[in-house]
Scaffold this motif. Structure first.
Motif, short mmCIF file in Angstrom:
data_model
loop_
_atom_site.label_atom_id
_atom_site.label_comp_id
_atom_site.label_asym_id
_atom_site.label_seq_id
_atom_site.Cartn_x
_atom_site.Cartn_y
_atom_site.Cartn_z
N ASN A 240 -36.24 107.21 31.08
CA ASN A 240 -34.92 107.22 31.66
C ASN A 240 -34.10 106.09 31.30
O ASN A 240 -34.45 105.00 31.67
N ILE A 241 -33.22 106.51 30.62
CA ILE A 241 -32.48 105.44 30.00
C ILE A 241 -31.85 104.19 30.92
O ILE A 241 -31.56 103.20 30.53
N ASP B 280 -31.66 116.55 32.40
CA ASP B 280 -31.72 116.95 31.12
C ASP B 280 -30.66 116.55 30.38
O ASP B 280 -29.47 117.40 30.84
N VAL B 281 -30.26 115.81 29.33
CA VAL B 281 -29.23 115.54 28.82
C VAL B 281 -28.37 116.73 27.93
O VAL B 281 -27.23 116.99 28.18
N ASP B 282 -29.17 117.41 27.18
CA ASP B 282 -28.60 118.60 26.63
C ASP B 282 -28.25 119.66 27.71
O ASP B 282 -27.10 120.08 27.60
N LYS B 283 -28.99 119.86 28.78
CA LYS B 283 -28.43 120.69 29.93
C LYS B 283 -27.14 120.21 30.47
O LYS B 283 -26.18 121.07 30.68
N VAL C 43 -24.75 118.55 28.79
CA VAL C 43 -23.61 118.91 28.15
C VAL C 43 -23.25 120.14 28.11
O VAL C 43 -22.11 120.62 28.21
N ILE D 49 -24.65 109.75 27.36
CA ILE D 49 -25.59 109.13 26.59
C ILE D 49 -25.50 109.61 25.16
O ILE D 49 -25.87 108.95 24.01
N VAL D 50 -24.60 110.73 24.82
CA VAL D 50 -24.71 111.45 23.51
C VAL D 50 -23.31 110.63 23.02
O VAL D 50 -22.81 109.79 23.30
N GLN D 51 -23.12 111.57 21.70
CA GLN D 51 -21.85 111.20 21.20
C GLN D 51 -20.66 111.83 21.63
O GLN D 51 -20.92 113.03 22.03
N GLY E 61 -18.53 113.79 20.11
CA GLY E 61 -18.57 115.19 19.36
C GLY E 61 -19.22 115.92 19.97
O GLY E 61 -19.04 117.30 19.79
N ALA E 62 -20.03 115.89 20.97
CA ALA E 62 -21.07 116.84 21.52
C ALA E 62 -20.30 117.47 22.55
O ALA E 62 -20.80 118.31 23.06
#
Lengths: 332, 331
Positions: free
Chosen positions: A44-45, A201-204, A206, A231-233, A235-236
């Motif tokens: 966990n960041i 979940d980071v992907d979820k 987004v 946490i992402v860029q 652009g996501a």
């Protein structure tokens, strides 16, 4: 069916034994003070600055600091980690609890076995620990609520719609932040219209933010109870970007957590307020004060609070806005 | 003469229709269509092309991983290391660019090769050490996830170049790149499974391993191939996700094994082997993607989401089982 050759079995057993011995040797302590820091979850960041702080304190004090965590943010898995540490008879444990009640008994047992225990970030006040270092999650939620209210000061709209992003439903720390936020905006014209859970979940996270924003372009605000989408860029998050930039005066985003990756989002005007907790200090001060207690000293910088067991070390927080983000995040 | 031609073409048409109706994944396809119709009626935002493309983009990675595990499941095996290989391949590709300074394609290839190599190890554990697939891949799930943390120290790999983002965020002819990648992979593996000797042998292996072995086919080599191809697919899926988010995350893919396996089972594959199709897996993954989108669009409370996903999995598979048992009764 062919039988498995004995030679291969011996080879595999030898390899595993050598591996186990070398790992044990790497973890052996040779009589020095050992303090183990237990975050809620590995990877966990949010906890990484706490790791840096704890390791720095270990270097400064000549203490062996170990970072140990379950792979999932579950109280039971943390209980198992603590049970292992009790058996190992480590000198000190600093823990961010996945749940205060679930960890209470095992932490009390560790204390009764002579281990000095403290909590940081997420407390278990009833376990008998001498001090807690951090900013309460409920209080952090209150700050987010206050900041959101400030964003809409003077806005006479009868109802301002707010969507909330949370992590794992029922997770104690996130629920506390959410409660702090909801209690603060209660009675105002801010109305929560949606709560989406991303299961940490980071992907979820987004996907949820993008899907909901695309479907509800009239939404007024987002409150992120954790900083997963940042946490992402940028652009996501094309939908979020479109929505935010289409009406920056009325579309607002308040989020918990500040990362170095947040800078890119501030650059594009995608965050109005980010509330950060000082995890580096939590890690550093926890190790420092555990060491003080282990070596017969006292807790430094702690204060007594009414109805609060033990001492409270306030590590403070940061309120990052488009006006100060360059200084605040760089300083971090 | 004219009427004869017409009759032949009618027969051909009705044969195609019959084939479509009796296709293994037709019933789940109907479930998917019903879900779309329902969402079309109740949620206007669902209808937008942007939303539909976004759904397809989001389930592309799951579907690619699902195609990998479809082959494993057809052989009667199982792979629980999907999520870990998915995460590790993304991390390695990202590190290849950021830490090792590799150009784009070598870094991507490194990630894919890592996934393939891990799949190969799965296959070797199963074939050479005689470990049950469940145990071998359960072990790999932990080992590879641990490797994610060891290589990154828990930190996400950031600073990826813009060219890398094309795989997850780019567009070709106004359609997101992940959809194109999924389409290409689905066509290749559909042909591979249905039109090549190796593909037919994979089905035979799942149908009856002993008979396949006795007929002279090297089943061990086939299993190693299938697990390696699986690893390759999880690797590609992981790289697409890393590109979509713009970071290599050590936690990426945590728990995705169950999503991918659910997509395969919804798509009509049998966990006892011998049955399963690429198209079925695509439909299964699409159902999961539509469902997730629907839960957000309909503002369903988070606490209910897992419940609803579970119900849909059971309903879709029950529907398929009923159809199969009716078919058997007619035979």
């Amino acid at each position: 069916m062919r039988s498995f050759p004995m030679k291969k079995m011996l080879l595999i057993t030898t390899i595993f034994t050598l591996l186990a011995c070398s790992l044990y040797a790497a973890g052996s302590t040779d009589g020095e003070v050992v303090i183990v820091v237990v975050p809620q979850q590995l990877g966990n960041i949010v906890f990484l600055p706490a790791k840096e702080g704890a390791e720095q304190a270990g270097k400064d004090l000549g203490v062996k600091v170990q970072w140990m965590a379950p792979v999932k943010a579950e109280a039971q898995l943390q209980v198992e980690v603590i049970e292992g540490l009790i058996e190992r008879k480590v000198d000190g444990i600093a823990i961010s609890c996945n749940h205060p009640d679930a960890l209470k008994d095992v932490l009390a047992r560790a204390i009764s076995e002579g281990i000095v225990v403290s909590t940081f970030d997420a407390d278990s006040p009833e376990c008998g620990r001498p001090f807690y270092a951090g900013t309460e999650n409920y209080q952090a939620g209150v700050i987010c609520g206050e900041e959101m209210l400030k964003q809409y000061e003077g806005n006479n709209k009868s109802s301002i719609s707010v969507a909330i992003l949370e992590g794992i439903p029922g997770a104690f720390d996130i629920e506390s932040r959410k409660k702090g936020f909801l209690d603060t905006i209660k009675g105002s014209n801010l109305k929560v219209v949606y709560v989406g859970a991303c299961d940490d979940d980071v992907d979820k996270s987004v996907t949820i933010v993008e899907d909901y924003t695309r479907a509800n372009p009239d939404l007024d605000a987002w409150f992120m109870a954790g900083g997963w989408p940042y946490i992402v860029q940028p652009g996501a998050l094309p939908e979020m970007t479109k929505w935010k930039q289409s009406d920056p005066e009325n579309h607002k985003v308040v989020t918990m957590d500040v990362f170095s990756s947040s800078i890119a989002f501030f650059d594009e005007g995608l965050i109005d307020v980010a509330v950060g907790q000082n995890f580096y200090s939590m890690g550093y001060l926890s190790v420092e004060n555990l060491y003080n207690l282990i070596s017969g000293g006292e807790v430094e910088g702690g204060m007594k609070k009414e109805g609060f067991p033990g001492l409270f070390i306030d590590t403070g927080g940061q309120i990052v806005t488009p006006a100060n983000y360059k200084d605040e995040i760089a300083a971090e | 003469m004219k009427s004869e031609k017409k009759s032949i073409s009618n027969t051909g048409f009705s044969r195609i229709i019959k084939q479509v109706i009796h296709a293994p994944s037709f019933s789940v396809f109907i479930v998917m269509v019903l879900m779309c119709v329902l969402m079309y009626i109740v949620s206007p935002p669902f209808r937008s092309v942007n939303n539909l493309l976004s759904i397809a983009k989001n389930f592309s990675a799951y579907a690619i991983a699902g195609i990998g595990v479809t082959m494993v499941i057809i052989t009667g095996g199982i792979d629980l290391s999907i999520g870990s290989i998915f995460g590790f391949s993304g991390v390695i590709a990202a590190m290849g660019m950021v830490e090792f300074g590799l150009p784009l394609m070598p870094a991507v290839l490194l990630g894919i090769l890592t996934g393939t190599a891990l799949g190969l190890i799965n296959g070797l554990f199963i074939v050479k050490l005689k470990l049950p697939p469940f145990i071998a891949t359960l072990g790999m799930l932990s080992i590879v996830r641990s490797l994610c943390y060891i290589t990154t120290e828990g930190y996400p790999v950031t600073g990826l170049g813009k060219e890398f983002l094309f795989f997850g965020q780019g567009y070709i002819l106004s359609i997101p790149t992940p959809i194109w990648l999924l389409a290409v992979i689905a066509i290749i593996f559909s042909i591979f499974l249905n039109k090549t000797v190796t593909g037919r042998r994979i089905y035979a292996l799942g149908g009856n391993e002993e008979a396949t072995r006795i007929s002279g086919i090297n089943t061990d080599r086939l299993k190693i191939l299938v697990y390696s191809l699986g690893g390759c697919m999880y690797g590609i899926a992981g790289i697409i996700t890393a590109s979509k988010l713009g970071i290599g995350q050590p936690t990426a893919g945590n728990g995705y094994e169950l999503d991918a396996i659910a997509a395969v089972v919804i798509g009509g594959a049998s966990l006892s082997g011998g049955v399963g199709t690429v198209i079925g897996t695509l439909v299964g993954a699409a159902i999961m993607g539509i469902l997730r989108n629907a839960l957000v669009l309909l503002s369903i409370k988070s606490h209910w989401q897992q419940f609803i996903i579970g119900c849909v999995i059971i309903i879709a598979v029950t529907f398929d089982q009923l159809r199969k048992s009716n078919k058997l009764a007619k035979v």
